[in-house]
Scaffold this active site. Sequence first.
Site, PDB file in Angstrom:
ATOM      1  N   ASP A  49       0.729  -1.132   0.050  1.00 40.51           N
ATOM      2  CA  ASP A  49      -0.159   0.059   0.077  1.00 40.51           C
ATOM      3  C   ASP A  49       0.977   1.172  -0.092  1.00 40.51           C
ATOM      4  OD1 ASP A  49      -1.941  -1.802   0.364  1.00 40.51           O
ATOM      5  OD2 ASP A  49      -2.902  -0.988   2.190  1.00 40.51           O
ATOM      6  N   ASP A  50       0.214   2.559  -0.343  1.00 42.01           N
ATOM      7  CA  ASP A  50       0.781   3.687  -0.355  1.00 42.01           C
ATOM      8  C   ASP A  50       1.627   4.225  -1.309  1.00 42.01           C
ATOM      9  OD1 ASP A  50      -0.589   3.229   2.248  1.00 42.01           O
ATOM     10  OD2 ASP A  50       0.797   3.863   3.550  1.00 42.01           O
ATOM     11  N   HIS A 194       4.071  -2.178   3.160  1.00 41.84           N
ATOM     12  CA  HIS A 194       3.793  -0.921   2.549  1.00 41.84           C
ATOM     13  C   HIS A 194       5.284  -0.731   1.916  1.00 41.84           C
ATOM     14  CE1 HIS A 194       1.058  -0.964   5.791  1.00 41.84           C
ATOM     15  NE2 HIS A 194       0.413  -0.166   5.295  1.00 41.84           N
TER      16      HIS A 194
END
Length: 431
Positions: A49-50, A194
């Site tokens: 993610d991100d 992440h």
Amino acid sequence: MTMKERLVMTFVLLVVVYTIVPWVATRIFAIGVYRKGKHAGNRIALTFDDGPDPAYTPMLLDLLKKHDAKATFFVLGSKAEKHPELIARMHREGHQIGIHNYRHQSNWFMSPWSVLRKQADRTAGIVASITGERPTYYRPPWGILNMLDLFLLKSYTVVLWSVMPKDWRSRIGSEKLKARMMERIKDGSVVLLHDSGETFGADRDAPAHMIAALDEVLAGMRQRGLAPVRVDELLENVPGRRLGFAKRTLVAVWMVWEKCFVALFRLKPVDSGNPLFKLRVREYQGKRAIELADGESIRKGDLVAELHLDNYTLFRLGLDSRSTVQLATQLIRRTRMLMPELCRLLLTDPQYRDVKGLYGITMIHRGSKQLGFTVVDLPEGLFASLTRTYLRILLYIIHPQGKERLKEKSELLEPKIVAISKNELKTRYIA
């Protein structure tokens, strides 16, 4: 209660319905979302993610290439705009690209239309302009959905996770992170990681520790026979995957009710390895005696072993059935395999010592006479009407084409009593 107090209570109730209710539904009961793969065949999904992040995403892509591993990146649209070359590389190297909103903002603090149009659809358009392929998988920031997301995001598959090593803190270190992943990752896991440390609550250098740990974890997974694949590959065999969002949500809610029903009435599986049937002992309450084919009868007050179909197993069978008749055929085949075990259970287990036989009510009774069951009509009345309604609702929910099946010949969908005496079971199924 004053008007002000009523307004405050109404506001609090709306907040709870908009935020807490969907959190409980998705994070605890996985209603309308996916958290892991089933029947995964030694496959797991690594998700990031991100990103994309210009410092860490290239390093991560190099690592995945080194280990011949595929992953899913839930990207932010604002970062995808700044770093289209990283999005293009992810796509070129065979990874899946999903959506993580345009900006890393909680869905709780946005209107559902903003989530759909300004966050999800906007990001999907950006990725499509770079890769030529529009993403259809979505993960909300912090895994948080609002109530209307469950309905408005129906064009997306919402994916959460089953393993969260908490890699956004650098103080964890690569060794501890490695130990967490090696301990928790198993068949079907969806792992939350992440590739950027720029979001609120994260440490900027945390992805460096994650990448160092992941290098050893990927080598260890290969030794254990686990293959990292894209999320869409992991979920391809999940029952219900090809159903619409609303139907999946309805099925998930019903399965929660199913678990409650089994616990409430203390149903016991006939065979723990084959969950098709569950039983409970109860008194027969029908006013009319059931006259069985072998001359036995079941009368009011007699003990019976009440037979219940496992609705999740029925749902999975229905996914592969083109018609109700085909579903009935599969059920007959599986029932025939279980009948000897059913018979042994009723003859040897002390809790079934005084039962007259097996008894159940079902709409899928076609072919049951072949197995020795007597099939009789439900006596007309309130109970029959309620049972008919309940079973039709059940068929609509658990059968993938339930709505269409209800339009078929009505005589095939009429609930009937099926029963067989203990003596008949012994005669037919004990050699």
